[in-house]
Write a protein that holds these residues in place. Structure first.
Motif, mmCIF file in Angstrom:
data_model
loop_
_atom_site.group_PDB
_atom_site.id
_atom_site.type_symbol
_atom_site.label_atom_id
_atom_site.label_comp_id
_atom_site.label_asym_id
_atom_site.label_seq_id
_atom_site.Cartn_x
_atom_site.Cartn_y
_atom_site.Cartn_z
ATOM 1 N N ASP A 115 49.488 47.579 37.478
ATOM 2 C CA ASP A 115 48.346 46.727 37.801
ATOM 3 C C ASP A 115 47.326 46.714 36.762
ATOM 4 N N ASP A 160 49.280 47.901 50.475
ATOM 5 C CA ASP A 160 48.426 48.976 50.190
ATOM 6 C C ASP A 160 48.913 49.859 49.244
ATOM 7 N N LYS A 161 50.074 49.457 48.605
ATOM 8 C CA LYS A 161 50.637 50.484 47.680
ATOM 9 C C LYS A 161 49.893 50.594 46.451
ATOM 10 N N GLU A 162 49.614 51.894 46.111
ATOM 11 C CA GLU A 162 48.578 52.308 44.985
ATOM 12 C C GLU A 162 49.286 52.152 43.513
ATOM 13 N N PRO A 163 48.659 51.593 42.815
ATOM 14 C CA PRO A 163 49.279 51.242 41.396
ATOM 15 C C PRO A 163 49.700 52.891 40.719
ATOM 16 N N GLU A 164 50.663 52.835 39.751
ATOM 17 C CA GLU A 164 50.917 54.254 39.342
ATOM 18 C C GLU A 164 49.882 54.217 38.006
ATOM 19 N N SER A 172 41.900 47.964 34.393
ATOM 20 C CA SER A 172 42.573 47.338 35.655
ATOM 21 C C SER A 172 42.466 45.862 35.729
ATOM 22 N N MET A 226 53.000 47.230 40.293
ATOM 23 C CA MET A 226 52.349 48.755 40.665
ATOM 24 C C MET A 226 52.951 49.877 39.863
ATOM 25 N N SER A 276 49.300 51.514 32.688
ATOM 26 C CA SER A 276 49.517 51.809 34.169
ATOM 27 C C SER A 276 49.893 50.584 35.046
#
Length: 408
Positions: A355, A27-31, A398, A297, A353
């Protein structure tokens, strides 16, 4: 029994904790970062300055607040921010200043695109004292210095009514490259001549202006005209003044500056031509690539490099060297600078960014032309390919949108 129960309970807690850790990573969000390439909009004016068919270094180049100096290869680079037409000036001590060159950043220009402006500069002529009683032969090099001179002005005794200093300076205007598609007939300049006099007095009789032929006397343009500049401050404000005749004995084109004319005047020696110009093309890919940060990420950086082609080249199969040298001189006066394609290296640092995938494309913009001249009674046609600049297009997407990669 009790030990077994505690062991099973501990094992279940351990497995559950692993599940929680795994779920957290997934669930880690991409920077997501701002890309400076897209945020910082700028365009480039690039070119080469030559004099006597050689690169000219140390030339100060200015377009508004943007400034540069030509390097040992005669090349310069200006960075500008707006889509508009820029007036560009070129200055170096001892050379005639070019103050009215122009180049356009078009409304449809893409961010970080590049346009070319090539210029030929000329050394200032040497002033010669002219009196009312003596014949004078003046060139850009000074009095009587006719060897390897491009222009000669012959002033007979009594042609001027007062003593004056006269200077001849041959030059080429820094006109924008003709990219208007279609066929046309026009007289294109071989050279322009600025005649300046310290005393502005009308001539009492005709004087003779001669311009050297750019090849041997076996090769010469059949149809040559003289134009005069009607507005000293405006590029392209010329009208026909007279016809010029080729003199085989002196290997030069000769015309009369007529009685009553001023010595403070610019003249242009022009050859009649037929020209066919193609549509502007951008199908030559200089570099096309992508950089994938998919699955990572964290944001990263990536250098986008490309090598641009600028300048122009001639294709003239079957044309012998004498005719070719004549044609090259005329086309150089029209296309700007000297013949030859040169390169410019550019690199942009992009932020990608987490991903995301970066796609980019750099395409050369160019136009193709055909020139036809009448040389010593024969029609001669050559082809020219002129590189106008670079179209730079890129996009960040993305990885979830990845479908083979597109550049928008």
């Amino acid at each position: 029994m009790r030990t077994s129960k505690f062991f099973k309970t501990g094992l279940l807690l351990f497995v559950a904790s692993l599940g929680l850790i795994s779920c957290g990573d997934d669930d880690k969000e991409p920077e997501i970062v701002v890309d400076p390439v897209s945020e910082n909009v700028e365009y480039y004016i690039e070119g080469k300055v030559v004099a006597d068919n050689a690169a000219l270094d140390g030339v100060s180049v200015t377009a508004g607040e943007a400034t540069a100096t030509t390097d040992e290869n005669g090349q310069y680079s200006l960075t500008v921010k707006d889509k508009k037409t820029y007036t560009v000036s070129f200055a170096k001590e001892g050379y005639r200043t070019v103050s009215d060159a122009s180049v356009e950043i078009a409304n449809n220009a893409t961010n970080r695109s590049l346009v070319a402006l090539n210029v030929t500069m000329s050394k200032e002529g040497v002033a010669v004292a002219v009196d009312t009683e003596s014949d004078k032969v003046i060139t850009e090099k000074g009095e009587g210095k006719t060897e390897d001179a491009l222009t000669i002005l012959t002033i007979p005794a009594g042609a001027v009514s007062t003593a004056t200093d006269v200077t001849l300076t041959p030059y080429l205007e820094a006109v924008a490259t003709d990219v208007t598609p279609g066929s046309k007939e026009e007289a294109i300049p071989m050279t322009n001549i600025a005649i300046s006099s310290s005393q502005d007095a009308a001539l009492n009789q005709d004087v003779t202006l001669s311009v050297a032929n750019a090849s041997s006397s076996d090769y010469y343009f059949d149809e040559v005209e003289v134009y005069e500049k009607t507005n000293a401050r405006a590029i392209g404000d010329w009208k026909k003044y007279a016809d010029a005749a080729f003199d085989k004995a002196t290997n030069s084109y000769i015309a009369a500056i007529k009685k009553g004319s001023s010595l403070n005047k610019d003249y242009s020696i022009r050859v009649k031509s037929e020209k066919n110009v193609s549509e502007t093309k951008n199908d030559e890919i200089l570099r096309e690539d992508s950089y994938s940060n998919a699955g990572n990420m964290s944001a990263t950086t990536y250098d986008i490099p490309y090598t641009a082609k600028l300048g122009w080249e001639i294709s003239a199969s079957g044309l012998d060297e004498g005719a070719l040298s004549l044609v090259k001189a005329a086309i150089a006066a029209q296309e700007g600078g000297s013949e030859g394609v040169y390169t410019v290296n550019k690199t942009f640092t992009a932020h990608v960014s987490g991903d995301y995938i970066l796609y980019f494309s750099c395409k050369a913009k160019y136009v193709e032309k055909e020139y036809t001249f009448s040389i010593a009674g024969k029609k001669v046609t050559v082809k020219v390919k002129h590189y106008l600049g670079v179209e730079f297009v890129y996009t960040n997407q993305s990885s979830s949108m990845h479908g083979g990669g597109t550049i928008g």
